[in-house]
Design an enzyme around this catalytic site. Structure first.
Site, short mmCIF file in Angstrom:
data_model
loop_
_atom_site.label_atom_id
_atom_site.label_comp_id
_atom_site.label_asym_id
_atom_site.label_seq_id
_atom_site.Cartn_x
_atom_site.Cartn_y
_atom_site.Cartn_z
N SER A 13 0.78 -1.19 0.16
CA SER A 13 -0.11 0.12 -0.09
C SER A 13 0.92 1.51 0.32
O SER A 13 1.55 1.53 0.59
CB SER A 13 -1.14 -0.01 1.13
OG SER A 13 -1.51 1.69 1.11
N HIS A 19 -1.10 -1.27 -4.08
CA HIS A 19 -2.89 -0.72 -3.35
C HIS A 19 -2.57 0.18 -3.62
O HIS A 19 -1.12 0.68 -2.56
CB HIS A 19 -2.38 -1.35 -2.85
CG HIS A 19 -3.79 -2.00 -1.61
ND1 HIS A 19 -4.90 -2.68 -1.54
CD2 HIS A 19 -4.43 -0.75 -0.86
CE1 HIS A 19 -5.68 -2.20 -1.08
NE2 HIS A 19 -5.19 -1.64 -0.29
N ASP A 70 -4.55 3.39 -1.53
CA ASP A 70 -5.78 3.64 -0.52
C ASP A 70 -6.61 4.67 -1.09
O ASP A 70 -5.88 6.08 -0.95
CB ASP A 70 -5.05 3.88 0.66
CG ASP A 70 -5.40 2.08 1.45
OD1 ASP A 70 -6.16 1.30 0.92
OD2 ASP A 70 -3.94 1.59 1.17
N MET A 126 -8.93 7.45 0.29
CA MET A 126 -9.87 7.91 1.55
C MET A 126 -10.45 9.42 0.95
O MET A 126 -9.98 9.91 0.69
CB MET A 126 -8.86 7.98 3.17
CG MET A 126 -8.12 6.64 2.60
SD MET A 126 -7.16 6.80 4.04
CE MET A 126 -6.22 4.88 4.39
N HIS A 158 -8.62 0.86 -3.91
CA HIS A 158 -9.11 0.98 -2.92
C HIS A 158 -9.95 2.18 -2.56
O HIS A 158 -9.23 3.04 -1.94
CB HIS A 158 -8.37 0.26 -1.61
CG HIS A 158 -9.25 -0.18 -0.28
ND1 HIS A 158 -8.75 -0.45 0.98
CD2 HIS A 158 -11.20 0.41 0.03
CE1 HIS A 158 -9.82 -0.06 1.63
NE2 HIS A 158 -10.80 -0.45 1.01
N MET A 191 -11.91 3.77 -0.51
CA MET A 191 -12.97 4.48 0.78
C MET A 191 -13.01 5.78 0.81
O MET A 191 -13.64 6.43 1.45
CB MET A 191 -11.59 4.29 2.58
CG MET A 191 -10.87 2.63 2.15
SD MET A 191 -9.82 2.71 2.82
CE MET A 191 -8.51 2.50 1.88
N MET A 217 -11.05 -6.11 5.62
CA MET A 217 -10.35 -5.68 6.26
C MET A 217 -10.26 -6.08 7.62
O MET A 217 -10.97 -6.52 8.57
CB MET A 217 -11.26 -4.09 6.90
CG MET A 217 -11.97 -3.81 5.07
SD MET A 217 -10.05 -2.72 4.35
CE MET A 217 -9.25 -1.81 5.24
N GLY A 226 -9.17 3.08 7.27
CA GLY A 226 -8.78 5.12 7.56
C GLY A 226 -7.45 5.98 7.83
O GLY A 226 -6.44 5.85 6.96
N GLY A 264 -2.98 3.30 8.46
CA GLY A 264 -1.74 2.72 8.08
C GLY A 264 -0.99 2.14 9.81
O GLY A 264 -1.69 2.91 10.42
N GLY A 265 -0.23 0.97 9.46
CA GLY A 265 0.01 0.63 10.83
C GLY A 265 -0.46 0.54 12.45
O GLY A 265 -0.20 0.72 13.19
N ASP A 288 -6.39 -6.55 4.31
CA ASP A 288 -5.97 -5.49 3.91
C ASP A 288 -6.35 -5.16 5.99
O ASP A 288 -7.15 -4.69 6.68
CB ASP A 288 -6.94 -4.33 3.21
CG ASP A 288 -6.51 -3.57 3.07
OD1 ASP A 288 -5.30 -2.46 3.47
OD2 ASP A 288 -7.12 -2.57 2.50
C1 DX5 Z 1 -6.06 0.80 5.79
C2 DX5 Z 1 -5.74 1.12 4.38
C3 DX5 Z 1 -4.90 -0.52 4.42
C4 DX5 Z 1 -3.76 0.35 4.81
C5 DX5 Z 1 -2.88 -1.42 5.34
O1 DX5 Z 1 -6.84 2.07 5.48
O2 DX5 Z 1 -6.70 0.26 3.59
O3 DX5 Z 1 -4.78 -0.57 3.00
O4 DX5 Z 1 -2.82 0.99 4.56
O5 DX5 Z 1 -2.13 -0.34 6.20
P1 DX5 Z 1 -0.78 -1.39 7.18
O6 DX5 Z 1 -0.08 -2.49 6.47
O7 DX5 Z 1 0.53 -0.73 7.72
O8 DX5 Z 1 -1.14 -1.90 8.56
ZN ZN Z 2 -6.49 -0.66 1.15
#
Ligand code: DX5
Ligand code: ZN
Length: 229
Positions: A12, A37, A39, A41, A70, A72, A141, A146, A148-149, A177
């Protein structure tokens, strides 16, 4: 895109260097990423803001393989054409993003792109049964979308197992994800997932100037997942 259930790692770019997206996409693919990927948002469906269609169009020439977008965002239907025109190969929308998921999936398929359906951690799989003939990918999910990490939500592993049984022989990918690491990848691979999105676990320790850690991270996640199948 020929269908395969082999493990695919989809970094991502939410965890990439935001001043260097083109170089980051080239770096992760050179280091073994299967899909990229993206993301998207909207600050409304999820509490964060990221990439518009113009940004996706700008990075497209830097991606040789699959651009996995993706969404969101809610509402989502009005933006599907723009992300298709931007060069997405797969467009994934959330079941929770509106009352008309059937219409949304129809709209994605109408663009000629692969259609993905994402489920938040609190959403069950019953509704999926009624749109199985309209999806190419189901995204489970394993964090609340929303950011990462975040920490992997273990209750989702059973959901993956149930989905895998529901899918049977249909050519539908199961994508995971959120919170994917060398520790959690085997759990979802064993349960039937084939696409592993990973942000922080891929980009940690590397940079566009020193991309070798991306390759080591991708290889380690892949190896852990494949060993579990
Ligand atoms: C979360 C995203 C993910 C995210 C994953 O809303 O859809 O794709 O970036 O990040 P990690 O791998 O750091 O959990
Ligand atoms: Zn994602």
């Amino acid at each position: 895109m020929t269908f395969s259930r082999a493990i695919k790692i989809a970094p991502s770019i939410l965890s990439a260097d935001f001043a260097n997206f083109g170089a980051e996409c080239r770096a992760i693919e050179d280091q073994g990423a299967d899909w990229v990927h993206v993301d998207v948002m909207d600050g409304h469906f999820v509490p964060n803001l990221t990439f518009g269609p113009a940004m996706c169009a700008a990075i497209r020439p830097h991606i040789r393989g699959v651009m996995d977008v993706h969404l969101m965002i809610a509402p989502v239907d009005a933006y599907i054409e723009a992300y298709a025109a931007a060069g997405a190969d797969i467009i994934t929308a959330h079941l929770e993003a509106g009352p008309h998921i059937h219409r949304t999936l129809q709209a994605i398929r109408h663009t000629g792109k692969k259609a993905g359906l994402a489920l938040n951690p609190g959403t069950g799989i019953d509704a999926v049964a009624h749109v199985l003939d309209m999806v190419d990918l189901i995204c489970v999910m394993t964090v609340n979308p929303g950011f990462g990490g975040q920490k992997f939500i273990h209750s989702q592993v059973d959901k993956v197992r149930s989905l895998r049984a529901m899918i049977g022989d249909r050519p539908i990918h199961i994508e995971i994800d959120g919170g994917v690491t060398v520790e959690t990848a085997p759990l979802v691979a064993a349960a039937g997932a084939d696409v592993l999105v990973a942000g922080s676990a891929v980009f940690k320790g590397g940079s566009v100037g020193d991309p070798a850690p991306y390759g080591a991270n991708i290889a380690a996640i892949r190896k852990a997942a494949e060993a579990a199948i």
